[in-house]
Design an enzyme around this catalytic site. Structure first.
Site, PDB file in Angstrom:
ATOM      1  CD1 TRP A   1       0.272   0.057   3.210  1.00 55.14           C
ATOM      2  CD2 TRP A   1      -1.729   1.050   3.350  1.00 55.14           C
ATOM      3  NE1 TRP A   1       0.114   0.523   4.501  1.00 55.14           N
ATOM      4  CE2 TRP A   1      -1.098   1.146   4.620  1.00 55.14           C
ATOM      5  CE3 TRP A   1      -3.002   1.608   3.202  1.00 55.14           C
ATOM      6  CZ2 TRP A   1      -1.698   1.771   5.715  1.00 55.14           C
ATOM      7  CZ3 TRP A   1      -3.593   2.228   4.298  1.00 55.14           C
ATOM      8  CH2 TRP A   1      -2.946   2.311   5.528  1.00 55.14           C
ATOM      9  CG  ASP A   2       4.277   1.726   2.596  1.00 56.01           C
ATOM     10  OD1 ASP A   2       3.567   0.796   3.015  1.00 56.01           O
ATOM     11  OD2 ASP A   2       4.933   2.468   3.353  1.00 56.01           O
TER      12      ASP A   2
ATOM     13  N   GLY B   1      -2.706  -2.430   7.639  1.00 59.83           N
ATOM     14  CA  GLY B   1      -1.782  -1.310   7.476  1.00 59.83           C
ATOM     15  C   GLY B   1      -1.671  -0.484   8.755  1.00 59.83           C
TER      16      GLY B   1
ATOM     17  CG  ASP C   1       1.545  -2.615  11.310  1.00 61.60           C
ATOM     18  OD1 ASP C   1       0.816  -2.298  10.359  1.00 61.60           O
ATOM     19  OD2 ASP C   1       2.754  -2.874  11.177  1.00 61.60           O
TER      20      ASP C   1
ATOM     21  CD1 TRP D   1       0.331   1.555  12.767  1.00 63.60           C
ATOM     22  CD2 TRP D   1      -1.042   3.103  11.936  1.00 63.60           C
ATOM     23  NE1 TRP D   1       0.679   1.759  11.451  1.00 63.60           N
ATOM     24  CE2 TRP D   1      -0.154   2.700  10.912  1.00 63.60           C
ATOM     25  CE3 TRP D   1      -1.999   4.084  11.622  1.00 63.60           C
ATOM     26  CZ2 TRP D   1      -0.189   3.223   9.617  1.00 63.60           C
ATOM     27  CZ3 TRP D   1      -2.031   4.599  10.348  1.00 63.60           C
ATOM     28  CH2 TRP D   1      -1.143   4.169   9.362  1.00 63.60           C
TER      29      TRP D   1
ATOM     30  CD  GLU E   1       7.005   4.709  10.579  1.00 62.12           C
ATOM     31  OE1 GLU E   1       8.007   4.899  11.302  1.00 62.12           O
ATOM     32  OE2 GLU E   1       6.552   3.575  10.322  1.00 62.12           O
TER      33      GLU E   1
HETATM   34  C1  GLC Z   1       4.425  -0.213   9.105  1.00 65.14           C
HETATM   35  C2  GLC Z   1       3.026   0.372   8.908  1.00 65.14           C
HETATM   36  C3  GLC Z   1       2.434  -0.089   7.585  1.00 65.14           C
HETATM   37  C4  GLC Z   1       3.376   0.239   6.454  1.00 65.14           C
HETATM   38  C5  GLC Z   1       4.794  -0.295   6.733  1.00 65.14           C
HETATM   39  C6  GLC Z   1       5.810   0.222   5.738  1.00 65.14           C
HETATM   40  O1  GLC Z   1       4.365  -1.594   9.224  1.00 65.14           O
HETATM   41  O2  GLC Z   1       2.203   0.020   9.964  1.00 65.14           O
HETATM   42  O3  GLC Z   1       1.193   0.517   7.338  1.00 65.14           O
HETATM   43  O4  GLC Z   1       2.892  -0.288   5.257  1.00 65.14           O
HETATM   44  O5  GLC Z   1       5.216   0.115   8.001  1.00 65.14           O
HETATM   45  O6  GLC Z   1       5.803   1.611   5.698  1.00 65.14           O
END
Ligand code: GLC
Length: 437
Positions: free
Chosen positions: A42-43, A176, A178, A361, A404
């Site tokens: 998703w990034d 996403g 976590d 998160w 981040e």
């Molecule tokens: C962490 C985040 C996740 C993201 C990953 C890479 O695990 O929670 O959403 O995709 O980092 O940035």
């Protein structure tokens, strides 16, 4: 005439572009140098949106690279590993997932065995809209459309664990978000056998302790069952229908219907599926008392107590009914979210016991979730609310850089530095202003 960027905005644009250039490996973009040295799915979709404004060819390459990791059952894995990076540079790395042991996994690249919110189709559609060359873009879409369609089929079948048309996640990492408080209860119900992995390097800002052990155990349970669908359906202890994941799924279904028209495929099945998913979302995840969406624990049939930023995910659906849009806008502007945070949008209800302004998160603002809320309210015509989120997002990065995540009260930057999606989505926000979108 489109408005121009101000001097300040131009400086921000250049800084964001530099981050994306520095994080480009030659075929993909790492989320953050050092901390996350591989490609996350998703990034990379968010990164595409920024690259589309900066180096268009790389945006297509980025998407193509993540789809190279797709499994033959259609699953787009959450991490595509870069074989050139030292094997122990990141935990959980390829040695935990052992994707090569699964017949469905690609042979030429190692990946994880779970997925992330499905926003690739939406990204592909936005990429096409920003393309400088419509014909070339159509040719690219013709190549990737079957893969996006396969991803959708996988989610609609193997991941409909609740049997009502919504996608279930089988691991908190698949959301996403976590360590969101939304997973506290379903995760606490997972019975943990003795530790089966050697505690090693773990992401700097990620949670530690018993939750992390549960995360790893959920992976090994799925892996040791051969990553088969039947395990998720019948045995896997964690299955949750999340509104952010399903909001993105719904938006991607709409995007697929538009992409189908661009490439000359039948759009109708995607439109019909979108209607079914929207009904299921309202039926199963809408809380009429709090007037917002909450995740549903499929294993217990109960809504999770936490109200988080995931509540706003379905705003990405252009067909969300007006009563739901109003309920979500009221919640967003209330003192539980933007109403009492100087730098919205906090990732958890500020008034919840689980809220923590600094924890991964569990409270901080993230640029990705801000972008989702911004894109959602905007498409529903809530221009003033969109401007509020647009302004607060740019203030975060102006003040603290492309971090981040950020403290929602004072904007302090936390977690990784030079974070790719923070830079990429700022480019998209600035482009929207420049183009008067
Ligand atoms: C962490 C985040 C996740 C993201 C990953 C890479 O695990 O929670 O959403 O995709 O980092 O940035």
């Amino acid at each position: 005439m489109s408005p121009r960027l101000t001097g300040d905005e131009t400086v921000l644009w250049q800084a964001a572009a530099r981050v994306l250039d520095a994080n480009w490996t030659g075929s993909a973009t790492v989320p953050s140098p050092g901390l996350y040295p591989h490609q996350w799915s998703w990034d990379s979709a968010f990164v595409c949106l920024g690259l589309a404004r900066h180096r268009y060819e790389r945006a297509e390459a980025e998407l193509a690279s993540v789809l190279r990791g797709q499994w033959s059952n259609g699953m787009v894995p959450h991490i595509v590993f870069n074989g050139k990076v030292a094997r122990h540079a990141y935990f959980p790395g390829p040695e935990l997932w052992r994707s090569r042991g699964s017949p469905a996994a690609p042979k030429d690249v190692e990946t994880s065995g779970i997925t992330l919110p499905p926003i690739q189709a939406l990204a592909a559609l936005r990429l096409h809209a920003a393309s400088p060359d419509a014909e070339r873009s159509r040719a690219f879409l013709r190549v990737i459309f079957p893969r996006l369609a396969a991803q959708q089929r996988y989610l609609a079948t193997a991941r409909d664990l609740g049997g009502a048309g919504l996608v279930s996640i089988c691991h908190p990492w698949e959301s996403g978000m976590d360590n969101s408080p939304a997973w506290d209860r379903p995760l606490a119900a997972v019975r943990l056998p003795p530790l089966r992995y050697a505690p090693g390097a773990r992401p700097l800002s990620a949670p530690t302790g018993v939750d992390y052990d549960r995360y790893v155990w959920l992976v090994t349970a799925f892996r040791d069952a051969g990553y088969v669908d039947g395990h998720l359906r019948d045995e896997h202890p964690f299955a949750v229908e999340d509104p952010l994941v399903n909001g993105m799924y719904l938006a991607s279904l709409q995007a697929l219907s538009e992409l189908a028209e661009v490439v000359g495929e039948d759009a109708l099945p995607y439109r019909e599926e979108a209607v079914r998913v929207r009904e299921a979302l309202l039926e199963r995840l809408w809380d009429p008392d709090q007037r917002c969406f909450r995740a549903l624990d499929v294993r217990t049939g109960k809504a999770v107590p936490a109200v988080t930023v995931a509540a706003f995910g379905p705003l990405l659906d252009p067909g969300l009914p007006a009563h739901a849009v109003r309920g979500l806008a009221d919640l967003l502007l209330s003192s539980r979210f933007a109403g009492s945070a100087g730098y919205p949008v906090p990732t958890c209800d500020i008034q919840a016991a689980a809220f923590d302004r600094a924890a991964f998160w569990r409270g901080p603002a993230w640029i990705s979730t801000n972008w989702i809320v911004w894109a959602g309210v905007r498409q529903h015509g809530l221009g003033a609310v969109a401007d509020l989120i647009h302004g607060s997002t740019l203030r975060l990065v102006r003040q603290s850089g492309f971090r981040e995540f950020f403290d929602p009260f004072d904007g302090t930057g936390r977690g990784g530095h030079d974070f790719s999606w923070s830079a990429a989505l700022v480019l998209d926000l600035l482009a929207a202003r420049r183009e008067g979108r």
